[in-house]
Design a protein around this motif. Sequence first.
Motif, short mmCIF file in Angstrom:
data_model
loop_
_atom_site.label_atom_id
_atom_site.label_comp_id
_atom_site.label_asym_id
_atom_site.label_seq_id
_atom_site.Cartn_x
_atom_site.Cartn_y
_atom_site.Cartn_z
N THR A 10 3.22 -7.72 -2.43
CA THR A 10 4.52 -7.10 -2.14
C THR A 10 4.74 -5.74 -2.80
O THR A 10 5.80 -5.16 -2.65
CB THR A 10 5.66 -8.03 -2.59
N ASP A 59 3.46 -2.84 -2.21
CA ASP A 59 3.39 -1.68 -1.29
C ASP A 59 2.40 -0.62 -1.74
O ASP A 59 2.66 0.59 -1.59
CB ASP A 59 4.78 -1.06 -1.09
N ARG A 60 1.29 -1.04 -2.31
CA ARG A 60 0.23 -0.09 -2.63
C ARG A 60 -1.11 -0.82 -2.58
O ARG A 60 -1.16 -2.05 -2.70
CB ARG A 60 0.44 0.57 -3.98
#
Length: 264
Positions: free
Chosen positions: A56, A58-59
């Motif tokens: 979760t 986002d990278r």
Amino acid sequence: MQLILEKITRPSQLPRIARPRLLAMLRSSLESCACTVISGRAGAGKTALATDFAETCDRPVAWYKVDASDGELRIFFDYLVASIRQQRPAFNKHAIMSLAGSAKSNDIPLLAETFVFELLEGEGNPLLIVIEDLHLVCDTEWLVPFLRRLLPLVPRDVHVLFTSRTLPPAPLWRMRSKQTLEVIDEATLAFTREEAVELFETYGLSGEQTRLAFDRTNGRAAALADYAVALSESQIEIANVPAEISKQSRRDQTGPRELVVPIG
């Protein structure tokens, strides 16, 4: 050296429920610190939380699960570099490994600086580096000098997340006071009553069953899961017994022995 790919592959199984309270702490650390340590004994929920956050955050995520045999500097960096190259193929393996292969104690800071330089080459491509089971190499001579030089220099778009059964070695605690290092310890990892209720609801279990299990496990993640699975399987068996003995079976299952299961 032939790498074991499983060691640099992120776990695919996500936890049964998310832990927003802990994920928020990790997000805050991601934005303000260079490094986070999730610390607790086996069964505390370290890997589950790290896996959920990796999903979760986002990278891109470079994941490396340490083994006891990885205490040799070259082996450790073979895996660490390989995990990063999965996300950043241009990461210069030769520059790192030429140092790691012959490094002496005085060379460790230079190795850390070279490692940071290679991370800077990928600037603009945020990265989360997860190193699981750091405790297996905590007694090596090179770990503290490497981290002590590395962590203050980590680029802003790179974050290092460790899981460990022990707290970081003492020389690293100074970094915590400088907001370089954040620690989520075992007490923080423990489920709250509200989180335990949410977990047990996914198994179709009652609030009373949750209360009994929580009191016996003190919110320890693996132990709670063991109770939930045992109770859930017990209910399935009860639902399938003949109707004339179902009532007695239910009465037996709600007695004092209901939660006597291994807690891991």
